[in-house]
Design an enzyme around this catalytic site. Sequence first.
Site, PDB file in Angstrom:
ATOM      1  CG  ASP A 185      -1.818   1.052   1.414  1.00  0.00           C
ATOM      2  OD1 ASP A 185      -1.716   2.207   0.606  1.00  0.00           O
ATOM      3  OD2 ASP A 185      -2.802   1.083   1.992  1.00  0.00           O
ATOM      4  CG  ASN A 204       1.569   3.098 -13.331  1.00  0.00           C
ATOM      5  OD1 ASN A 204       1.309   3.863 -14.376  1.00  0.00           O
ATOM      6  ND2 ASN A 204       0.749   2.032 -12.892  1.00  0.00           N
ATOM      7  CB  SER A 211      -1.376  13.500 -15.311  1.00  0.00           C
ATOM      8  OG  SER A 211      -2.481  13.591 -15.667  1.00  0.00           O
ATOM      9  CE1 TYR A 269      -4.011  11.451 -10.774  1.00  0.00           C
ATOM     10  CE2 TYR A 269      -4.927  12.981 -12.784  1.00  0.00           C
ATOM     11  CZ  TYR A 269      -3.985  11.986 -12.252  1.00  0.00           C
ATOM     12  OH  TYR A 269      -3.361  11.039 -13.234  1.00  0.00           O
ATOM     13  CB  ALA A 270      -4.923  18.813 -10.945  1.00  0.00           C
ATOM     14  CB  THR A 298      -1.126  14.906  -6.385  1.00  0.00           C
ATOM     15  OG1 THR A 298      -2.138  14.317  -7.789  1.00  0.00           O
ATOM     16  CG2 THR A 298      -2.120  14.785  -5.105  1.00  0.00           C
ATOM     17  CG  LEU A 324      -9.369   9.708 -21.739  1.00  0.00           C
ATOM     18  CD1 LEU A 324      -9.564   9.752 -20.059  1.00  0.00           C
ATOM     19  CD2 LEU A 324     -10.627  10.439 -22.586  1.00  0.00           C
ATOM     20  CB  ILE A 325      -4.479   6.155 -20.662  1.00  0.00           C
ATOM     21  CG1 ILE A 325      -3.438   7.245 -20.635  1.00  0.00           C
ATOM     22  CG2 ILE A 325      -3.836   4.963 -21.285  1.00  0.00           C
ATOM     23  CD1 ILE A 325      -2.697   7.719 -22.381  1.00  0.00           C
ATOM     24  CB  THR A 333      -7.253   1.776 -18.331  1.00  0.00           C
ATOM     25  OG1 THR A 333      -8.201   2.658 -17.431  1.00  0.00           O
ATOM     26  CG2 THR A 333      -5.913   2.612 -18.311  1.00  0.00           C
TER      27      THR A 333
END
Length: 338
Positions: free
Chosen positions: A106, A133, A188, A201-202, A204, A235-236, A238
């Site tokens: 973790d 990652n 990113s 998120y942005a 970080t 934008l990947i 997944t």
Amino acid sequence: HYFIQSNLRVPMASGWLGLGVLVCAVCLYNLYPWQRLSAEELREHLQNKVVIVCGASSGIGEQVTYKYAEVGAKLIISARSIDKLENVKSNSLSKGASSVHIIQQDFSLVDELVAFKEQVLAIHPKIDIIVLNHAAIPLGPWTGFPKQQDPNFVRRAFSINILSFIELTRLFLPDLEATGGLIQVTGSLAGWMPYMEAGLYASTKHAVNGFFYSMQQELAMKQSSVSVSVYSLGLIMTNEMDTLLSSESASEKIPDIVKGSVEECGEIMVAGAVTRPKNVDYPAGMVKVARFLSFMVPQILDLLSMANLGGVGYDEMIDIHSRLHDLGNKIKYQVGNH
């Protein structure tokens, strides 16, 4: 006054024209953001290299693991989900990996990463590549989700997305110095520009850029043998992201030029283990244009953000993200899972 003004018009116009030509030339030069290498070239350079992939249980990390497996690397894969890692291990061995070892971790528990390194070195005393990652991806307007405002939630997101990256760099840098190794960082587009539906998120990812681009300069100054490559990803698509977008019928509305293939993303990063670029933008066109606009015309970002909502109001946007969050829980796509 008129004389000075009129005589300044030509050089000023020429300056803007020259800047525009330069920007276009740079964008065209970088249209293909990575050097394609043959399978033989990749195997020649990467076979039996020891590669740690953090966040290998799904998405980009899973595909990177498979691409390294195809060239015969020795893999150490890590994430929280043992079941998913076992599946990735089985697939990697069938694809040609020299060996695969699993370490459950973790990455929000930064203080435990010393023990993580000890486990790694007990498996392989020499490390060639580490892929940073793993990510927490809290989505939705920060003001609309009290949970995201909880200091413990914020601390956990930063621990996973940047503090663990810094600590792993500190821990493994001496080992990578010994082998002339490589740190690959999953960045990113959110690290270059603000995005109101992913403010935490942005934040970080801006920190990731700040630290690792500074680290590139520092390592160059001390003439280190270690390379750092940052992958600025848009934008990947997944499997998890495709599921989330399909739930809101959004996937077909997004232009293909904005989407990136997760398989090609894996290929790019493994090729980069040989060529060692400082930065790769993918999908190239979308990321480069967005980065250019964020620096040169920052005011347009507000207009693009509103246009992207397509007339959706704030309350409706909160409702959409609430449904996405519920779906994310069902498919295990939430903070700390990768």
